[in-house]
Design a protein around this motif. Sequence first.
Motif, short mmCIF file in Angstrom:
data_model
loop_
_atom_site.label_atom_id
_atom_site.label_comp_id
_atom_site.label_asym_id
_atom_site.label_seq_id
_atom_site.Cartn_x
_atom_site.Cartn_y
_atom_site.Cartn_z
N THR A 118 10.63 96.50 26.95
CA THR A 118 11.72 96.94 27.78
C THR A 118 10.71 98.37 28.57
OG1 THR A 118 13.72 96.12 26.49
CG2 THR A 118 14.35 97.81 28.10
N ASP A 119 11.62 98.87 29.48
CA ASP A 119 11.28 99.51 30.64
C ASP A 119 12.60 99.47 30.68
OD1 ASP A 119 9.13 101.65 32.29
OD2 ASP A 119 8.93 99.40 33.51
N SER A 179 14.13 97.13 33.12
CA SER A 179 13.48 95.80 32.50
C SER A 179 13.32 95.46 31.24
CB SER A 179 11.96 96.10 33.14
OG SER A 179 11.62 94.60 33.56
N ASN A 180 14.47 93.96 30.94
CA ASN A 180 14.10 93.32 29.84
C ASN A 180 15.17 94.03 29.02
OD1 ASN A 180 11.48 91.60 30.07
ND2 ASN A 180 10.58 92.92 30.20
#
Length: 123
Positions: free
Chosen positions: A112-113, A72-73
């Motif tokens: 961010t993940d 993610s991101n």
Amino acid sequence: SIAFGGSSAGVTYVSNDGSYTKIGRQVTVHGSMGLTSKGTATGAAAISGLPFAPANISSSSYEAAGTVGFASNLVSAQRLALVAADGNYLVITKEVTGSDPRVFDTDFTNTTDIRFSITYNAA
């Protein structure tokens, strides 16, 4: 932990954990990392802290491939995690044509993940 260009200056996490299973020389690592700040360092991203150094079985730069199964991101459509032959860390790459495939600090955001999994042979 994650570093950009070899530095983790200012990087902070909401989560950062992993686990591994080792059978003989085969090591499987699962990890997750959620950032609250990507910090101020610049350069190629590398995830350190693999439990065992990889076996250097060829002259290539990378010894095994795995996947970043969720991100993610993180700016890039396709992600691949590679174990570096010269140390116990991962680099993340993206599919590109004609340029450096590594993922850089500019591909990350402060939130961010990522989740990854990789299997490699230990030295």
